[in-house]
Design an enzyme around this catalytic site. Structure first.
Site, PDB file in Angstrom:
ATOM      1  N   LYS A 132       0.857  -1.193   0.000  1.00 34.14           N
ATOM      2  CA  LYS A 132       0.000   0.000   0.000  1.00 34.14           C
ATOM      3  C   LYS A 132       0.880   1.226   0.000  1.00 34.14           C
ATOM      4  CE  LYS A 132      -4.074   1.827   0.012  1.00 34.14           C
ATOM      5  NZ  LYS A 132      -3.551   2.771  -1.007  1.00 34.14           N
ATOM      6  N   LYS A 154       5.460   1.896  -2.823  1.00 36.02           N
ATOM      7  CA  LYS A 154       5.429   3.270  -3.323  1.00 36.02           C
ATOM      8  C   LYS A 154       5.782   3.243  -4.800  1.00 36.02           C
ATOM      9  CE  LYS A 154       4.667   7.420  -1.517  1.00 36.02           C
ATOM     10  NZ  LYS A 154       3.715   7.742  -0.436  1.00 36.02           N
ATOM     11  N   THR A 201      -5.425  12.981   5.379  1.00 38.41           N
ATOM     12  CA  THR A 201      -4.040  13.155   5.825  1.00 38.41           C
ATOM     13  C   THR A 201      -3.911  14.417   6.668  1.00 38.41           C
ATOM     14  OG1 THR A 201      -3.297  12.054   3.798  1.00 38.41           O
ATOM     15  CG2 THR A 201      -1.637  13.202   5.105  1.00 38.41           C
ATOM     16  N   ASN A 238      -2.787  19.387  -0.374  1.00 35.97           N
ATOM     17  CA  ASN A 238      -3.818  18.542   0.218  1.00 35.97           C
ATOM     18  C   ASN A 238      -3.565  18.231   1.683  1.00 35.97           C
ATOM     19  OD1 ASN A 238      -6.273  17.034  -0.212  1.00 35.97           O
ATOM     20  ND2 ASN A 238      -5.037  15.187   0.037  1.00 35.97           N
TER      21      ASN A 238
END
Length: 433
Positions: free
Chosen positions: A87, A123, A207, A238
């Protein structure tokens, strides 16, 4: 032919790149080594964490709008899959390197284990400046890259998500490409998708919300309330933008913000909704009238209660750590503090809430999205935020307790918990064949 990237133009005069920082993978390995004395019998497996399980380097050729053929280099690294499928995000940036992607995958392994998610770490990235290509070219890059890494990704193998330079539409294109190649819709192959394609409510803010939650929890331990606190935020996308908004809504005074276009100060407090509106309209903070420009080194030395690095890795160097006057550093970015700087901040009594905890809100809600896609049953945003709050607070409590019991930093405590979980799974599974 591929046109060379102007890195200076692409990343705002290199203000966010630190040529003196150690390579990210070296920083990650050093962090792993610091946990060795706390592993007991599991120490025999520690080399597992210093060797990525799988590294894929791919060529990404496309035909550009002018008819020429351009080649871009892409990566997908699966660092560890002992606790579940890989992930981790996909980064589109002109400075992406394999070394960086390896480190980011390693930090994902630790992050997922630290907060108890059933994932390994992965990643990916492409060395490209999204602003240098057209919308059609970017879609072709994304589709070709997805086809190339389709060999190793999948809903139960490795699940990408957005990162720097990518967004929900990138994930939509990736999901569609993977699904077309497989002959059936596979919504669970990526997270961070648009809501209409199986995305989760609350994912975009997750996040930044996690950064705020962990800052609040750290403040509680230090008797440092959010209301009235001075906050400095590097990175206004973000993570940093949403984090700044949540601090602002809680009564904090965000005195300085920065992005690729520069750093800005208003000691009386910045109107964060106005700053967000300016970025939405103009694409950057440049020209924002609600604050004055401040030099990048002065930015890092501003007196504040909470410093939020939410840009790229390697930003807090030893030299900057010596000058910093924050009470708490909350790492919204991955790897923003070098190991040498980490030691200096600890010696100076500045608490660091590490990236593997502070910015885990995004992957936590990605986990919720993945679960919802499998079950085709979706939760409300209030349910999402409540579940996120519970997981983040529980993880903070556990890491804080280990830190107190063993008299180590929060980063080392997080790594102790995570490495125990990963290496115990590795030991229990054994070696095959």
């Amino acid at each position: 032919m591929n046109h060379p990237m102007d890195l200076t133009a692409a990343v705002g005069g290199l203000s966010y790149l630190n040529p003196h920082a150690p390579e990210p993978w070296a920083s990650f390995v050093e962090q792993i080594e610091r946990v060795r004395p706390y592993l007991g019998e599991l120490e025999r497996w520690i080399e597992t964490l210093k060797h990525p399980k799988r590294t894929l380097i791919v060529d990404v050729p496309i035909e550009r709008d002018d008819g020429t053929v351009a080649h871009y280099e892409g990566y997908r690294v699966q660092h560890n899959l002992s606790r579940g499928p890989g992930k981790g995000g996909i980064r589109f940036h002109p400075a992406v390197t394999l070394n960086e992607v390896m480190a980011l995958a390693g930090w994902m392994t630790v992050k997922n284990a630290a907060v108890g998610l059933p994932f390994g770490g992965a990643k990916g990235g492409i060395r490209v400046d999204p602003a240098s290509v057209s919308k059609g070219e970017l879609q072709r890059i994304t589709r070709r890259f997805t086809s190339e890494i389709g060999l190793i990704i999948g809903p139960d193998r490795d699940i990408p998500a957005p990162d720097v330079g990518t967004n929900a539409m990138t994930m939509a294109v990736m999901m569609d490409t993977y699904s077309m190649n497989r002959g059936g819709t596979a919504t669970g192959v990526v997270t961070g998708k648009p809501i209409a394609l199986g995305g989760s409510l609350g994912r975009q803010e997750a996040t930044g919300r996690g950064v705020y939650i962990t800052a609040r929890e750290a403040g509680r331990r230090l008797h440092l309330p959010i209301e009235g606190a001075r906050v400095v935020v590097q990175g206004f996308g973000n993570v940093g933008g949403i984090g700044a908004r949540l601090f602002h809504e809680a009564g904090a005074k965000v005195i300085a913000i920065g992005d690729h276009s520069g750093t800005w100060l208003n000691e009386g407090g910045i109107d964060i909704p106005a700053a967000l509106a300016h970025v939405a309209a103009h694409g950057a903070l440049l020209g924002f009238a609600g604050a004055e420009p401040v030099g990048i080194e002065d930015f890092w030395a501003l007196p504040c209660e909470f410093m939020i690095p939410a840009a790229l890795e390697g930003q807090i160097t030893a030299a900057r750590a010596e000058r910093m006057r924050a009470r708490v550093v909350v790492e919204g970015a991955n790897g923003p503090t070098t190991p040498a700087a980490d030691d200096i901040l600890t010696d100076r009594g500045i608490l660091v809430v590490p990236d593997v905890l502070a910015n885990a809100g995004g992957v936590t809600v990605s986990y919720f999205e993945w679960v919802q896609d499998f079950s085709s049953f979706f939760w409300t945003e209030d349910e999402i935020n409540a579940r996120l709050e519970r997981i983040m607070v529980q993880a903070f409590d556990a890491i804080w307790q280990v830190s107190q019991d063993k008299q180590v930093s929060l980063r080392t405590a997080a790594f102790i918990i995570a490495c125990h979980r990963v290496l115990e799974a590795r030991a229990e599974r054994g070696l095959y064949p």
